[in-house]
Design an enzyme around this catalytic site. Structure first.
Site, PDB file in Angstrom:
ATOM      1  N   CYS A  71     -14.909-133.379  -5.709  1.00 34.72           N
ATOM      2  CA  CYS A  71     -13.759-133.956  -5.005  1.00 34.72           C
ATOM      3  C   CYS A  71     -12.566-132.994  -5.102  1.00 34.72           C
ATOM      4  O   CYS A  71     -12.668-131.929  -5.707  1.00 34.72           O
ATOM      5  CB  CYS A  71     -13.383-135.300  -5.609  1.00 34.72           C
ATOM      6  SG  CYS A  71     -14.774-136.427  -5.840  1.00 34.72           S
ATOM      7  N   TYR A 117     -18.424-139.002  -3.173  1.00 33.38           N
ATOM      8  CA  TYR A 117     -18.417-139.162  -1.712  1.00 33.38           C
ATOM      9  C   TYR A 117     -19.797-138.871  -1.135  1.00 33.38           C
ATOM     10  O   TYR A 117     -20.413-137.856  -1.445  1.00 33.38           O
ATOM     11  CB  TYR A 117     -17.434-138.181  -1.075  1.00 33.38           C
ATOM     12  CG  TYR A 117     -15.988-138.433  -1.399  1.00 33.38           C
ATOM     13  CD1 TYR A 117     -15.356-139.613  -1.026  1.00 33.38           C
ATOM     14  CD2 TYR A 117     -15.239-137.474  -2.072  1.00 33.38           C
ATOM     15  CE1 TYR A 117     -14.018-139.830  -1.311  1.00 33.38           C
ATOM     16  CE2 TYR A 117     -13.900-137.678  -2.362  1.00 33.38           C
ATOM     17  CZ  TYR A 117     -13.290-138.864  -1.980  1.00 33.38           C
ATOM     18  OH  TYR A 117     -11.973-139.083  -2.267  1.00 33.38           O
ATOM     19  N   ASP A 147      -9.801-133.299  -6.803  1.00 35.76           N
ATOM     20  CA  ASP A 147      -9.190-133.188  -8.134  1.00 35.76           C
ATOM     21  C   ASP A 147     -10.143-133.508  -9.280  1.00 35.76           C
ATOM     22  O   ASP A 147      -9.732-133.461 -10.445  1.00 35.76           O
ATOM     23  CB  ASP A 147      -7.997-134.153  -8.226  1.00 35.76           C
ATOM     24  CG  ASP A 147      -7.159-134.120  -6.962  1.00 35.76           C
ATOM     25  OD1 ASP A 147      -6.634-133.046  -6.641  1.00 35.76           O
ATOM     26  OD2 ASP A 147      -7.068-135.171  -6.287  1.00 35.76           O
ATOM     27  N   ARG A 198      -8.432 -99.800   7.123  1.00 37.75           N
ATOM     28  CA  ARG A 198      -7.641-100.978   6.765  1.00 37.75           C
ATOM     29  C   ARG A 198      -6.150-100.646   6.913  1.00 37.75           C
ATOM     30  O   ARG A 198      -5.512-101.126   7.820  1.00 37.75           O
ATOM     31  CB  ARG A 198      -7.996-101.434   5.346  1.00 37.75           C
ATOM     32  CG  ARG A 198      -7.304-102.727   4.955  1.00 37.75           C
ATOM     33  CD  ARG A 198      -7.831-103.322   3.671  1.00 37.75           C
ATOM     34  NE  ARG A 198      -7.492-102.528   2.495  1.00 37.75           N
ATOM     35  CZ  ARG A 198      -7.754-102.905   1.245  1.00 37.75           C
ATOM     36  NH1 ARG A 198      -8.354-104.078   1.019  1.00 37.75           N
ATOM     37  NH2 ARG A 198      -7.444-102.143   0.213  1.00 37.75           N
ATOM     38  N   LYS A 254      -2.158-108.115  -8.727  1.00 36.97           N
ATOM     39  CA  LYS A 254      -1.945-108.924  -7.515  1.00 36.97           C
ATOM     40  C   LYS A 254      -2.669-110.262  -7.656  1.00 36.97           C
ATOM     41  O   LYS A 254      -3.552-110.407  -8.514  1.00 36.97           O
ATOM     42  CB  LYS A 254      -2.477-108.151  -6.304  1.00 36.97           C
ATOM     43  CG  LYS A 254      -3.957-107.845  -6.388  1.00 36.97           C
ATOM     44  CD  LYS A 254      -4.352-106.723  -5.442  1.00 36.97           C
ATOM     45  CE  LYS A 254      -5.856-106.525  -5.480  1.00 36.97           C
ATOM     46  NZ  LYS A 254      -6.284-105.308  -4.805  1.00 36.97           N
ATOM     47  N   ARG A 269      -6.526 -96.858 -10.239  1.00 40.40           N
ATOM     48  CA  ARG A 269      -6.017 -98.227 -10.039  1.00 40.40           C
ATOM     49  C   ARG A 269      -7.106 -99.213 -10.422  1.00 40.40           C
ATOM     50  O   ARG A 269      -8.011 -99.490  -9.640  1.00 40.40           O
ATOM     51  CB  ARG A 269      -5.647 -98.452  -8.568  1.00 40.40           C
ATOM     52  CG  ARG A 269      -4.635 -97.462  -8.004  1.00 40.40           C
ATOM     53  CD  ARG A 269      -4.250 -97.841  -6.590  1.00 40.40           C
ATOM     54  NE  ARG A 269      -5.393 -97.975  -5.692  1.00 40.40           N
ATOM     55  CZ  ARG A 269      -5.885 -96.982  -4.952  1.00 40.40           C
ATOM     56  NH1 ARG A 269      -5.339 -95.782  -4.974  1.00 40.40           N
ATOM     57  NH2 ARG A 269      -6.921 -97.205  -4.165  1.00 40.40           N
ATOM     58  N   HIS A 271      -7.999 -95.571  -0.423  1.00 39.24           N
ATOM     59  CA  HIS A 271      -8.836 -96.617  -1.038  1.00 39.24           C
ATOM     60  C   HIS A 271     -10.242 -96.453  -0.486  1.00 39.24           C
ATOM     61  O   HIS A 271     -10.430 -96.244   0.718  1.00 39.24           O
ATOM     62  CB  HIS A 271      -8.263 -97.992  -0.686  1.00 39.24           C
ATOM     63  CG  HIS A 271      -8.855 -99.115  -1.485  1.00 39.24           C
ATOM     64  ND1 HIS A 271      -8.847 -99.146  -2.861  1.00 39.24           N
ATOM     65  CD2 HIS A 271      -9.464-100.257  -1.108  1.00 39.24           C
ATOM     66  CE1 HIS A 271      -9.419-100.258  -3.286  1.00 39.24           C
ATOM     67  NE2 HIS A 271      -9.806-100.944  -2.253  1.00 39.24           N
TER      68      HIS A 271
HETATM   69  C1  LIG Z   1      -7.105-104.515  -5.517  1.00 43.82           C
HETATM   70  C2  LIG Z   1      -7.040-103.068  -5.360  1.00 43.82           C
HETATM   71  C3  LIG Z   1      -7.480-102.206  -6.383  1.00 43.82           C
HETATM   72  C4  LIG Z   1      -8.229-102.696  -7.596  1.00 43.82           C
HETATM   73  O1  LIG Z   1      -9.593-102.858  -7.226  1.00 43.82           O
HETATM   74  P1  LIG Z   1     -10.718-103.344  -8.249  1.00 43.82           P
HETATM   75  O2  LIG Z   1     -11.966-103.273  -7.472  1.00 43.82           O
HETATM   76  O3  LIG Z   1     -10.366-104.746  -8.620  1.00 43.82           O
HETATM   77  O4  LIG Z   1     -10.673-102.435  -9.411  1.00 43.82           O
HETATM   78  C5  LIG Z   1      -7.267-100.850  -6.216  1.00 43.82           C
HETATM   79  N1  LIG Z   1      -6.659-100.365  -5.103  1.00 43.82           N
HETATM   80  C6  LIG Z   1      -6.250-101.167  -4.098  1.00 43.82           C
HETATM   81  C7  LIG Z   1      -5.607-100.566  -2.894  1.00 43.82           C
HETATM   82  C8  LIG Z   1      -6.446-102.530  -4.170  1.00 43.82           C
HETATM   83  O5  LIG Z   1      -6.064-103.313  -3.159  1.00 43.82           O
END
Ligand SMILES: *Cc1c(COP(=O)(O)O)cnc(C)c1O
Length: 386
Positions: free
Chosen positions: A318, A270, A320, A141, A43, A226, A170
């Site tokens: 700045c 700046y 850029d 969440r 992602k 994951r 999660h």
């Molecule tokens: C982003 C995400 C992960 C990966 O998490 P890390 O801490 O980067 O390993 C796993 N599960 C879900 C639901 C996430 O949103």
């Protein structure tokens, strides 16, 4: 740093080491029990590293599935020819369901309306809509609450357009080693999965561990983990350092576009927050700014590496560009080994010679986490894969 590859049209770029990404995948896989699959979170354009190139490298190194956060991220992978399973880690507006079905992107599912609409659209297309059921085991969440899980599944399972390909949760505190909250979430998740089984329904792949989870809590690996941040060579927290070796994959570099030696007292950028303190200070300009992800809060408070030695960033960053003060005898004790010239490579993140600026160093100065540092550098800079 003379031989680096850089884009043709801009003296600033993100360098991504795909070899490091592959080695990180292999190191993370060594943490997995036999038969446990690896889902890679790509992602946010692979945390700023470029989703298409990273996904291909990860698959070559043994990844099984991929996770995105938005419909557009999934479509980008499919349009690049990627055919491996893709899970979207949340629901999306119901109007986008046809896109999910057309591109074979699995949603996470946790609301009834979305689930029914997804089943209908999949059936209308003559397909079976695979999904992963999200369970809220305590992070508050997304997800179905454990008490509602069996009813929720009963309400959807009649639908011939749907197939539960996974069940996940999660963790909010996976980076804590002996956490009470972690154990509570894990217990609730196991109970919910057991309830689904006892009701005679399939769970598909059961998964919950993220990077710190798979390293610190192997008992919660189940069928799949994951991984995210670890793929890119960064530690999710201090608790995983020393347990696994990871190699940062991202460097951020630019070239000096201009060098001047202003008189003592002259201001830089700046607001003139930096004033030349003595004779012989070089002010070098680098074409990277906050619109490239270099947070403005770092102004006057970060270092860069030029020709293998550190120099202090000077004046406000700045949109850029930013400036560097190369002081012959500066307050931080940095000693330039030669005068800076136009075209010299400036390392904002990564290694040059014996010096290294890590995403963790930058995160600390910004009062954030390494995740945000690399995501931000994904905004505009061209990526060069090495
Ligand atoms: C982003 C995400 C992960 C990966 O998490 P890390 O801490 O980067 O390993 C796993 N599960 C879900 C639901 C996430 O949103």
């Amino acid at each position: 740093m003379a031989q680096v590859r850089s884009p043709e049209d801009r003296w600033a770029w993100v360098e991504v080491d795909l070899g490091a990404v592959k080695r990180n995948v292999r190191s993370l896989k060594k943490c997995l029990g036999r038969g446990v699959k690896l889902m890679c979170a790509v992602k946010a354009d692979a945390y700023g590293h470029g989703a298409v190139a990273c996904t291909k490298a990860m698959f070559q190194a043994g990844a099984d599935q991929f996770a995105v956060a938005t419909v557009a991220e999934g479509v980008e992978l499919r349009e690049a020819g990627i055919t491996w399973p893709i899970l979207m880690l949340n629901e999306c507006p119901i109007d986008s369901i046809d896109t999910l079905v057309a591109y074979d992107i699995m949603p996470s599912l946790y609301t009834f309306d979305f689930g029914l609409a997804y089943g209908e659209r999949a059936a209308a297309a003559g397909k079976v809509g695979k999904y992963h059921l999200a369970i809220d085991s305590g992070m508050n969440r997304i997800g179905v609450l454990p008490v509602d899980v069996v009813d929720f599944r009963h309400g959807l399972d009649f639908h011939r357009g749907l197939e539960c390909a996974g069940t996940f949760t999660h963790f909010a505190t996976a980076d804590e080693v002996d956490g009470w909250d972690f154990q509570l979430q894990a217990n609730r998740f196991v109970e919910a999965v057991t309830a689904i089984h006892n009701a005679g329904m399939e769970t598909g792949l059961v998964h919950c561990d993220n990077t710190p989870g798979m390293i610190l809590h192997p008992r919660a690996q189940f069928d799949m983990c994951r991984a995210g941040i670890g793929l890119y060579g960064l530690h999710p927290a201090d608790s995983t350092r020393g347990i696994i070796h990871l190699e940062p994959a991202m460097s951020v570099r630019g070239r000096v576009t201009r060098v001047v030696r202003p008189p003592v007292g002259a201001g830089v950028s700046y607001g003139m927050q930096y004033r030349v303190p003595k004779q012989g200070v070089q002010i070098a300009t680098v074409p990277i700014g906050y619109a490239d992800g270099l947070a403005r809060v770092l102004s006057n408070n970060m270092d860069v590496i030029i020709n293998g030695v550190r120099a202090r960033q000077a004046g406000r960053i700045c949109m850029d560009q930013f400036m560097v003060a190369v002081e012959p005898d500066g307050p931080r004790g940095y000693r330039p080994n030669r005068p800076v010239e136009v075209g010299d490579v400036v390392t904002v993140l990564g290694r040059d010679g014996d010096e290294e600026i890590t995403a963790d160093e930058m995160a600390k100065l910004r009062n954030t986490i390494n995740y945000e540092v690399t995501c931000n550098f994904g905004m505009r800079l061209e990526k060069v894969y090495v």
